[in-house]
Design a protein around this motif. Structure first.
Motif, PDB file in Angstrom:
ATOM      1  N   PRO A 276       0.110   3.724   5.292  1.00  0.00           N
ATOM      2  CA  PRO A 276      -1.342   3.559   5.180  1.00  0.00           C
ATOM      3  C   PRO A 276      -1.846   2.199   5.642  1.00  0.00           C
ATOM      4  O   PRO A 276      -3.044   2.016   5.849  1.00  0.00           O
ATOM      5  CB  PRO A 276      -1.608   3.759   3.696  1.00  0.00           C
ATOM      6  N   GLY A 277      -0.914   1.243   5.784  1.00  0.00           N
ATOM      7  CA  GLY A 277      -1.319  -0.107   6.179  1.00  0.00           C
ATOM      8  C   GLY A 277      -0.124  -0.922   6.615  1.00  0.00           C
ATOM      9  O   GLY A 277       0.941  -0.368   6.926  1.00  0.00           O
ATOM     10  N   PRO A 278      -0.253  -2.233   6.612  1.00  0.00           N
ATOM     11  CA  PRO A 278       0.821  -3.114   7.065  1.00  0.00           C
ATOM     12  C   PRO A 278       1.969  -3.168   6.064  1.00  0.00           C
ATOM     13  O   PRO A 278       1.857  -2.653   4.945  1.00  0.00           O
ATOM     14  CB  PRO A 278       0.130  -4.476   7.179  1.00  0.00           C
ATOM     15  N   PRO A 279       3.084  -3.785   6.433  1.00  0.00           N
ATOM     16  CA  PRO A 279       4.219  -3.910   5.501  1.00  0.00           C
ATOM     17  C   PRO A 279       3.852  -4.744   4.285  1.00  0.00           C
ATOM     18  O   PRO A 279       2.859  -5.483   4.281  1.00  0.00           O
ATOM     19  CB  PRO A 279       5.285  -4.624   6.354  1.00  0.00           C
ATOM     20  N   PRO A 280       4.639  -4.640   3.208  1.00  0.00           N
ATOM     21  CA  PRO A 280       4.375  -5.426   1.996  1.00  0.00           C
ATOM     22  C   PRO A 280       4.414  -6.931   2.263  1.00  0.00           C
ATOM     23  O   PRO A 280       5.083  -7.395   3.186  1.00  0.00           O
ATOM     24  CB  PRO A 280       5.521  -5.017   1.057  1.00  0.00           C
TER      25      PRO A 280
ATOM     26  N   LEU B 227       0.842  -1.189   0.000  1.00  0.00           N
ATOM     27  CA  LEU B 227       0.000   0.000   0.000  1.00  0.00           C
ATOM     28  C   LEU B 227       0.878   1.240   0.000  1.00  0.00           C
ATOM     29  O   LEU B 227       1.842   1.316   0.771  1.00  0.00           O
ATOM     30  CB  LEU B 227      -0.911   0.020   1.229  1.00  0.00           C
ATOM     31  N   LYS B 228       0.533   2.210  -0.841  1.00  0.00           N
ATOM     32  CA  LYS B 228       1.276   3.468  -0.888  1.00  0.00           C
ATOM     33  C   LYS B 228       0.287   4.626  -0.828  1.00  0.00           C
ATOM     34  O   LYS B 228      -0.707   4.645  -1.557  1.00  0.00           O
ATOM     35  CB  LYS B 228       2.114   3.547  -2.163  1.00  0.00           C
ATOM     36  N   SER B 229       0.561   5.568   0.061  1.00  0.00           N
ATOM     37  CA  SER B 229      -0.332   6.702   0.262  1.00  0.00           C
ATOM     38  C   SER B 229      -0.396   7.570  -0.983  1.00  0.00           C
ATOM     39  O   SER B 229       0.591   7.752  -1.701  1.00  0.00           O
ATOM     40  CB  SER B 229       0.136   7.524   1.460  1.00  0.00           C
ATOM     41  N   THR B 230      -1.574   8.152  -1.230  1.00  0.00           N
ATOM     42  CA  THR B 230      -1.740   9.114  -2.319  1.00  0.00           C
ATOM     43  C   THR B 230      -1.698  10.547  -1.803  1.00  0.00           C
ATOM     44  O   THR B 230      -1.833  11.486  -2.581  1.00  0.00           O
ATOM     45  CB  THR B 230      -3.079   8.881  -3.043  1.00  0.00           C
ATOM     46  N   ASP B 231      -1.513  10.699  -0.503  1.00  0.00           N
ATOM     47  CA  ASP B 231      -1.418  12.024   0.112  1.00  0.00           C
ATOM     48  C   ASP B 231       0.052  12.376   0.282  1.00  0.00           C
ATOM     49  O   ASP B 231       0.744  11.784   1.117  1.00  0.00           O
ATOM     50  CB  ASP B 231      -2.128  12.024   1.472  1.00  0.00           C
ATOM     51  N   PRO B 232       0.565  13.340  -0.483  1.00  0.00           N
ATOM     52  CA  PRO B 232       1.997  13.657  -0.409  1.00  0.00           C
ATOM     53  C   PRO B 232       2.434  14.206   0.940  1.00  0.00           C
ATOM     54  O   PRO B 232       3.619  14.172   1.275  1.00  0.00           O
ATOM     55  CB  PRO B 232       2.180  14.706  -1.523  1.00  0.00           C
ATOM     56  N   GLU B 233       1.491  14.695   1.736  1.00  0.00           N
ATOM     57  CA  GLU B 233       1.832  15.262   3.043  1.00  0.00           C
ATOM     58  C   GLU B 233       1.745  14.234   4.165  1.00  0.00           C
ATOM     59  O   GLU B 233       2.118  14.527   5.296  1.00  0.00           O
ATOM     60  CB  GLU B 233       0.927  16.459   3.346  1.00  0.00           C
ATOM     61  N   ASP B 234       1.235  13.058   3.849  1.00  0.00           N
ATOM     62  CA  ASP B 234       1.077  12.013   4.861  1.00  0.00           C
ATOM     63  C   ASP B 234       2.266  11.064   4.782  1.00  0.00           C
ATOM     64  O   ASP B 234       2.404  10.305   3.826  1.00  0.00           O
ATOM     65  CB  ASP B 234      -0.230  11.249   4.627  1.00  0.00           C
TER      66      ASP B 234
ATOM     67  N   ALA C 116      -5.017   5.735  -0.572  1.00  0.00           N
ATOM     68  CA  ALA C 116      -3.868   4.881  -0.882  1.00  0.00           C
ATOM     69  C   ALA C 116      -4.155   4.064  -2.134  1.00  0.00           C
ATOM     70  O   ALA C 116      -5.319   3.859  -2.510  1.00  0.00           O
ATOM     71  CB  ALA C 116      -3.560   3.950   0.293  1.00  0.00           C
ATOM     72  N   ASN C 117      -3.088   3.625  -2.774  1.00  0.00           N
ATOM     73  CA  ASN C 117      -3.177   2.700  -3.905  1.00  0.00           C
ATOM     74  C   ASN C 117      -2.611   1.352  -3.485  1.00  0.00           C
ATOM     75  O   ASN C 117      -1.637   1.284  -2.729  1.00  0.00           O
ATOM     76  CB  ASN C 117      -2.393   3.225  -5.101  1.00  0.00           C
ATOM     77  N   LEU C 118      -3.223   0.302  -3.994  1.00  0.00           N
ATOM     78  CA  LEU C 118      -2.760  -1.059  -3.750  1.00  0.00           C
ATOM     79  C   LEU C 118      -1.895  -1.480  -4.934  1.00  0.00           C
ATOM     80  O   LEU C 118      -2.398  -1.630  -6.056  1.00  0.00           O
ATOM     81  CB  LEU C 118      -3.963  -1.998  -3.594  1.00  0.00           C
ATOM     82  N   TYR C 119      -0.591  -1.638  -4.680  1.00  0.00           N
ATOM     83  CA  TYR C 119       0.363  -1.926  -5.752  1.00  0.00           C
ATOM     84  C   TYR C 119       0.710  -3.411  -5.827  1.00  0.00           C
ATOM     85  O   TYR C 119       0.811  -4.092  -4.798  1.00  0.00           O
ATOM     86  CB  TYR C 119       1.657  -1.135  -5.545  1.00  0.00           C
TER      87      TYR C 119
END
Length: 208
Positions: A70-74, A59-66, A105-108
């Motif tokens: 956003p979640g657990p490790p990969p 998971l990678k945040s889409t908020d550049p200031e955050d 967040a985006n799920l990669y």
């Protein structure tokens, strides 16, 4: 529904800032269930061997200031299994990511090849905002492959990843949504009954 809502509210509160349900002690209840099915038409040069391919899910945040996670490790899949079709490989593996604390967040899905350098040969993602209905979705996600002429760039190809994914984040929200829908339907019905009793033609009212 009101009884179900009262029961749910004994264990969950909605965080108005994140839109994610939390336990009474503040633990986010966001949870992503993933069925990693298969890759199709993945044919970069050199052709990858299924036994060398794994997928890293993150998971990678889409908020550049955050800057918080956003979640657990990969998590990493097992190695792929070959099929009879060139460029196709199977996984059929289940994952659960929790706790997830935000919608932003985006799920990669990063396709890693242990035989190459750099190892990441492809990538794709789905936005959590596309999963906000909390239903299971079957996704066919286009894969971008590393450009053979520029290792820093990824280009869209015909390759695709097939997954099932469901983002659950609240028991309270669907109950409230159903209550709001039923309340609106009841109000419409009561207005129609009132108009009938008064002899009002709804078509004339709509035109007016």
């Amino acid at each position: 529904l009101k009884a179900a809502l009262q029961d749910a509210m004994q264990f969950e509160i909605m965080n108005p800032d994140t839109g994610i349900g939390e336990t009474l002690s503040g633990l986010p209840l966001g949870c992503i269930n993933i069925t990693l099915e298969r890759i199709e038409a993945f044919n970069p040069n050199p052709i990858p061997q299924a036994a060398n391919i794994q997928i890293v899910i993150s998971l990678k945040s889409t908020d550049p200031e955050d800057r918080s996670a956003p979640g657990p490790p990969p998590v990493t899949s097992k190695r792929a299994r070959p099929t009879r079709i060139r460029g196709d490989m199977e996984f059929n593996e289940l994952f659960t990511l929790a706790p997830v604390r935000t919608h932003d967040a985006n799920l990669y899905f990063d396709i890693m090849d242990s035989s190459t350098d750099p190892k990441r040969r492809g990538t794709c993602f789905v936005s959590l905002s596309k999963l906000a209905d909390q239903m299971e979705h079957y996704k066919v996600i286009p894969i971008s492959q590393r450009d053979p002429t520029n290792a820093a760039r990824f280009i869209r190809t015909d390759a695709k990843l097939k997954v099932k994914v469901q983002f659950k984040f609240s028991k309270i929200k669907p109950i409230k949504d159903n209550l709001a829908r039923l309340t609106a339907e009841q109000a419409d019905l009561e207005r129609s009954i009132t108009k009938l009793r008064l002899g009002i033609d709804e078509r004339e009212t709509d035109v007016a």
